[in-house]
Design a protein around this motif. Structure first.
Motif, mmCIF file in Angstrom:
data_model
loop_
_atom_site.group_PDB
_atom_site.id
_atom_site.type_symbol
_atom_site.label_atom_id
_atom_site.label_comp_id
_atom_site.label_asym_id
_atom_site.label_seq_id
_atom_site.Cartn_x
_atom_site.Cartn_y
_atom_site.Cartn_z
ATOM 1 N N ALA A 140 0.828 -1.207 0.000
ATOM 2 C CA ALA A 140 0.000 0.000 0.000
ATOM 3 C C ALA A 140 0.862 1.256 0.000
ATOM 4 O O ALA A 140 0.563 2.231 -0.702
ATOM 5 C CB ALA A 140 -0.922 -0.006 1.222
ATOM 6 N N ALA A 141 1.946 1.237 0.777
ATOM 7 C CA ALA A 141 2.841 2.395 0.838
ATOM 8 C C ALA A 141 3.526 2.641 -0.502
ATOM 9 O O ALA A 141 3.630 3.790 -0.956
ATOM 10 C CB ALA A 141 3.881 2.185 1.931
ATOM 11 N N VAL A 175 -3.653 8.070 5.568
ATOM 12 C CA VAL A 175 -4.898 7.297 5.485
ATOM 13 C C VAL A 175 -4.636 5.936 4.840
ATOM 14 O O VAL A 175 -5.143 4.900 5.306
ATOM 15 C CB VAL A 175 -5.969 8.075 4.698
ATOM 16 C CG1 VAL A 175 -7.206 7.201 4.470
ATOM 17 C CG2 VAL A 175 -6.354 9.344 5.440
ATOM 18 N N THR A 176 -3.836 5.926 3.788
ATOM 19 C CA THR A 176 -3.513 4.666 3.116
ATOM 20 C C THR A 176 -2.867 3.681 4.083
ATOM 21 O O THR A 176 -3.286 2.522 4.194
ATOM 22 C CB THR A 176 -2.569 4.904 1.928
ATOM 23 O OG1 THR A 176 -3.177 5.790 0.990
ATOM 24 C CG2 THR A 176 -2.246 3.584 1.223
ATOM 25 N N GLY A 177 -1.848 4.147 4.793
ATOM 26 C CA GLY A 177 -1.138 3.262 5.708
ATOM 27 C C GLY A 177 -1.991 2.794 6.871
ATOM 28 O O GLY A 177 -2.006 1.601 7.212
ATOM 29 N N VAL A 212 -8.245 9.455 11.488
ATOM 30 C CA VAL A 212 -7.000 9.908 10.865
ATOM 31 C C VAL A 212 -7.296 10.797 9.659
ATOM 32 O O VAL A 212 -6.652 11.839 9.456
ATOM 33 C CB VAL A 212 -6.134 8.699 10.441
ATOM 34 C CG1 VAL A 212 -4.932 9.149 9.610
ATOM 35 C CG2 VAL A 212 -5.652 7.937 11.676
ATOM 36 N N ALA A 213 -8.276 10.408 8.846
ATOM 37 C CA ALA A 213 -8.638 11.203 7.674
ATOM 38 C C ALA A 213 -9.106 12.598 8.077
ATOM 39 O O ALA A 213 -8.714 13.601 7.459
ATOM 40 C CB ALA A 213 -9.724 10.491 6.874
ATOM 41 N N LEU A 214 -9.929 12.671 9.103
ATOM 42 C CA LEU A 214 -10.425 13.970 9.563
ATOM 43 C C LEU A 214 -9.294 14.859 10.081
ATOM 44 O O LEU A 214 -9.296 16.077 9.847
ATOM 45 C CB LEU A 214 -11.478 13.772 10.660
ATOM 46 C CG LEU A 214 -12.825 13.205 10.200
ATOM 47 C CD1 LEU A 214 -13.730 12.947 11.401
ATOM 48 C CD2 LEU A 214 -13.511 14.150 9.215
ATOM 49 N N ALA A 231 -8.185 5.831 1.282
ATOM 50 C CA ALA A 231 -9.028 4.746 1.784
ATOM 51 C C ALA A 231 -9.292 3.705 0.694
ATOM 52 O O ALA A 231 -9.283 2.492 0.959
ATOM 53 C CB ALA A 231 -10.342 5.315 2.306
ATOM 54 N N ILE A 232 -9.521 4.165 -0.528
ATOM 55 C CA ILE A 232 -9.755 3.244 -1.651
ATOM 56 C C ILE A 232 -8.518 2.399 -1.905
ATOM 57 O O ILE A 232 -8.589 1.173 -2.075
ATOM 58 C CB ILE A 232 -10.156 4.020 -2.916
ATOM 59 C CG1 ILE A 232 -11.516 4.679 -2.728
ATOM 60 C CG2 ILE A 232 -10.183 3.086 -4.133
ATOM 61 C CD1 ILE A 232 -11.906 5.610 -3.870
#
Length: 268
Positions: A140-141, A175-177, A212-214, A231-232
């Motif tokens: 993902a990273a 967010v991804t991590g 985390v996103a917020l 997130a996707i």
């Protein structure tokens, strides 16, 4: 290297965006959501289910990436959301947001991923679950870094950032991590749990990701579409990691049954 990345980005964009209007973008997102939803409830084949979900996620990510690169209609909420966040800041919230974003940083996520992988492998008495956790977070990273380079989106203006960040913005690495780590850990840990426990663990993973996103939006270092894309992308990584985990588990069970049958025949 920058010239090569720019060339690839331009070629891909020209091929894919000639007819990408707002209507087509919305239609693509609807199709992507339908593929993911159908794949999530499709039980006849786990392979087909995974492929359907993966196709939906890829379509959504590609569509969003093109829209961001072209400053398309799907980015229309980015500015208003950021402005609202900036208008509702306070000293206490600043401290909380900074603390959360530090805990969700790529370095912290990598370290936590290694620790979780080691603990899960120790409890399972197998290195496989731990490798899947670490591999999913790492993949993902890497994917996030590649997409950042291809899209090359600038962050919100530095004068509204609580923490100064100047690298590419899309997608959000935090967010991804975070979503990839909590998602794959929940998937591995809930493999043999009840449905109620699975739902509870998944709710925990989603809640942490949203928090985390917020904070990334609140700190003014990301746009709304950045965190959505993160997130996707994380969900795509977890989908792939989960498929590998189920495949390995299936092979292990098959081998166990074969070994048991061989022992039974030997006793006879």
């Amino acid at each position: 290297m920058p010239a090569t990345v720019s060339t690839v980005r331009n070629v891909v964009t020209e091929v894919l965006t000639e007819s990408t209007t707002a209507e087509i973008a919305v239609a693509a997102i609807v199709v992507a959501a339908a593929l993911f939803a159908f794949g999530s409830i499709y039980r006849a084949s786990s392979v087909r289910s995974t492929v359907l979900r993966a196709c939906g996620l890829v379509l959504a990510l590609v569509t969003l990436s093109i829209q961001v690169y072209r400053n398309g209609w799907l980015t229309s909420l980015d500015g208003p959301v950021t402005d609202w966040m900036v208008d509702h800041r306070s000293g206490a919230l600043d401290q909380i947001a900074v603390a959360v974003t530090d805990l969700g940083s790529p370095v912290a996520t990598a370290l936590l991923g290694i620790a979780c992988g080691a603990l899960i492998s120790w409890r399972a008495r197998s290195v496989v679950p731990g490798l899947i956790v670490v591999g999913t977070v790492g993949a993902a990273a890497v994917a996030s870094t590649v997409v950042k380079a291809l899209v090359g989106r600038e962050r919100p203006p530095t004068n509204i950032q609580v923490l100064l960040e100047t690298d590419h913005s899309f997608p959000s690495g935090h967010v991804t991590g975070t979503a990839a780590l909590f998602g794959i850990v929940v998937l591995v840990l809930s493999a043999h749990r009840t449905h109620a426990v699975k739902r509870l663990l998944m709710l925990l993973a989603v809640t942490v990701t949203i928090v985390v996103a917020l904070t990334r939006l609140y700190l003014g270092v990301h746009w709304l579409t950045d965190v959505i894309a993160g997130a996707i992308l994380a969900t795509l990584a977890v989908t792939a990691g989960g498929a590998v985990f189920r495949f390995v588990e299936g092979r292990s069970k098959t081998n166990d049954r074969t070994s048991s049958a061989s022992r039974d025949r030997a006793l006879v």
